[in-house]
Write a protein that holds these residues in place. Structure first.
Motif, PDB file in Angstrom:
ATOM      1  N   LYS A  16       4.538  -9.977   5.698  1.00 35.64           N
ATOM      2  CA  LYS A  16       4.875  -8.948   4.708  1.00 35.64           C
ATOM      3  C   LYS A  16       6.269  -8.384   4.964  1.00 35.64           C
ATOM      4  CE  LYS A  16       0.230  -7.402   3.483  1.00 35.64           C
ATOM      5  NZ  LYS A  16      -0.736  -6.301   3.556  1.00 35.64           N
ATOM      6  N   SER A  17       6.583  -8.142   6.234  1.00 34.91           N
ATOM      7  CA  SER A  17       7.930  -7.612   6.539  1.00 34.91           C
ATOM      8  C   SER A  17       9.006  -8.638   6.199  1.00 34.91           C
ATOM      9  CB  SER A  17       8.027  -7.176   8.007  1.00 34.91           C
ATOM     10  OG  SER A  17       7.956  -8.292   8.863  1.00 34.91           O
ATOM     11  N   VAL A  18       8.724  -9.918   6.451  1.00 35.17           N
ATOM     12  CA  VAL A  18       9.694 -10.968   6.107  1.00 35.17           C
ATOM     13  C   VAL A  18       9.863 -11.021   4.591  1.00 35.17           C
ATOM     14  CG1 VAL A  18      10.020 -13.482   6.072  1.00 35.17           C
ATOM     15  CG2 VAL A  18       9.375 -12.353   8.189  1.00 35.17           C
ATOM     16  N   GLN A  19       8.748 -10.946   3.859  1.00 35.87           N
ATOM     17  CA  GLN A  19       8.840 -10.962   2.404  1.00 35.87           C
ATOM     18  C   GLN A  19       9.631  -9.767   1.883  1.00 35.87           C
ATOM     19  OE1 GLN A  19       4.757 -11.217   1.104  1.00 35.87           O
ATOM     20  NE2 GLN A  19       4.924 -13.426   0.721  1.00 35.87           N
ATOM     21  N   SER A  20       9.383  -8.590   2.435  1.00 30.08           N
ATOM     22  CA  SER A  20      10.138  -7.410   1.986  1.00 30.08           C
ATOM     23  C   SER A  20      11.612  -7.547   2.338  1.00 30.08           C
ATOM     24  CB  SER A  20       9.544  -6.125   2.581  1.00 30.08           C
ATOM     25  OG  SER A  20       9.677  -6.124   3.982  1.00 30.08           O
ATOM     26  N   SER A  21      11.910  -8.134   3.499  1.00 32.27           N
ATOM     27  CA  SER A  21      13.315  -8.356   3.874  1.00 32.27           C
ATOM     28  C   SER A  21      13.969  -9.351   2.921  1.00 32.27           C
ATOM     29  CB  SER A  21      13.404  -8.890   5.303  1.00 32.27           C
ATOM     30  OG  SER A  21      12.926  -7.941   6.223  1.00 32.27           O
TER      31      SER A  21
ATOM     32  N   ARG B 211      -1.473  -9.528  12.741  1.00 31.96           N
ATOM     33  CA  ARG B 211      -0.048  -9.393  13.105  1.00 31.96           C
ATOM     34  C   ARG B 211       0.812 -10.349  12.289  1.00 31.96           C
ATOM     35  NH1 ARG B 211      -0.630 -10.413  18.986  1.00 31.96           N
ATOM     36  NH2 ARG B 211      -2.521  -9.233  19.244  1.00 31.96           N
ATOM     37  N   GLN B 212       0.315 -11.569  12.143  1.00 30.12           N
ATOM     38  CA  GLN B 212       1.066 -12.550  11.370  1.00 30.12           C
ATOM     39  C   GLN B 212       1.201 -12.087   9.921  1.00 30.12           C
ATOM     40  OE1 GLN B 212      -0.715 -16.418  11.418  1.00 30.12           O
ATOM     41  NE2 GLN B 212       1.121 -17.444  10.660  1.00 30.12           N
ATOM     42  N   GLU B 213       0.140 -11.510   9.384  1.00 30.91           N
ATOM     43  CA  GLU B 213       0.200 -11.001   8.020  1.00 30.91           C
ATOM     44  C   GLU B 213       1.218  -9.859   7.907  1.00 30.91           C
ATOM     45  OE1 GLU B 213      -2.977  -8.938   5.063  1.00 30.91           O
ATOM     46  OE2 GLU B 213      -3.686 -10.701   6.179  1.00 30.91           O
ATOM     47  N   GLU B 214       1.234  -8.979   8.910  1.00 33.05           N
ATOM     48  CA  GLU B 214       2.206  -7.880   8.907  1.00 33.05           C
ATOM     49  C   GLU B 214       3.628  -8.431   8.992  1.00 33.05           C
ATOM     50  OE1 GLU B 214       1.255  -5.197  12.064  1.00 33.05           O
ATOM     51  OE2 GLU B 214      -0.697  -4.681  11.222  1.00 33.05           O
TER      52      GLU B 214
END
Length: 187
Positions: free
Chosen positions: A141-146, A135-138
């Motif tokens: 990844k979403s934070v990085q894409s944002s 979950r933390q990795e997901e």
């Protein structure tokens, strides 16, 4: 007859120390091997009756090495009791070992159950940690894409701002030109 009495007397003298040594725990056989004063003499006696009638009656001869009396060959009663008590102690020790072994086996079963419980708990914690990491990795990844999306928007805004500044400077130049022209045209 005197010679026979002398030999008997010497034999009795020799038997007395041997009997004393037996009481002390030294056998007569060993005494002869280690004592230089000890002489192993076997005596053959002539019976006086042999010369008279030709028949010899049995005589009780004392052996040279001195055998212990017949009552000392019997094992003392206390020895049987001591051996019996040793056997009883051995049996009790054996029973105690069996009881301890059963106790250890019971504790081993309990510890095995506890270890299995700990193993399942550890497995559950490991699974939950793995799920949390996923979950933390997901989320990461979403934070990085944002962040990437926000950067691209900021870059677009900076380009638009730069375009607006260019437009503003052009408008300022045009306004300055326009302000200069009306003054020069009325003349």
């Amino acid at each position: 007859m005197e010679v026979e009495e002398i030999y008997k007397h010497q034999e009795v003298k020799m038997q007395a120390p041997a009997f004393k040594d037996k009481k002390r725990g030294i056998s007569a056989k060993n005494q002869g091997a280690h004592d230089p004063d000890y002489e192993n003499i076997t005596l053959a006696f002539r019976n006086q009756d042999h010369a008279k009638g030709g028949h010899s009656r049995p005589t009780s001869q004392v052996p040279a090495q001195g055998q212990p009396p017949s009552d000392s060959t019997q094992v003392p009663r206390w020895l049987y009791r001591a051996i019996l008590s040793l056997y009883i102690l051995l049996a009790l020790a054996f029973v105690l070992c069996i009881i301890l072994l059963a106790f250890i086996m019971m504790k081993n079963v309990e510890m095995s159950k506890q270890l299995l419980g700990f193993k399942t708990e550890l497995w559950n914690v490991s699974n939950s940690m793995q799920a949390c990491e996923e979950r933390q990795e997901e989320v990461w990844k979403s934070v990085q894409s944002s962040v990437i999306m926000v950067r691209s928007k900021v870059e677009k805004l900076e380009m638009q701002l730069a375009g607006i500044r260019n437009t503003d400077t052009k408008v300022q130049k045009i306004l300055e030109l326009l302000q200069r022209k009306p003054q020069s045209s009325p003349q």
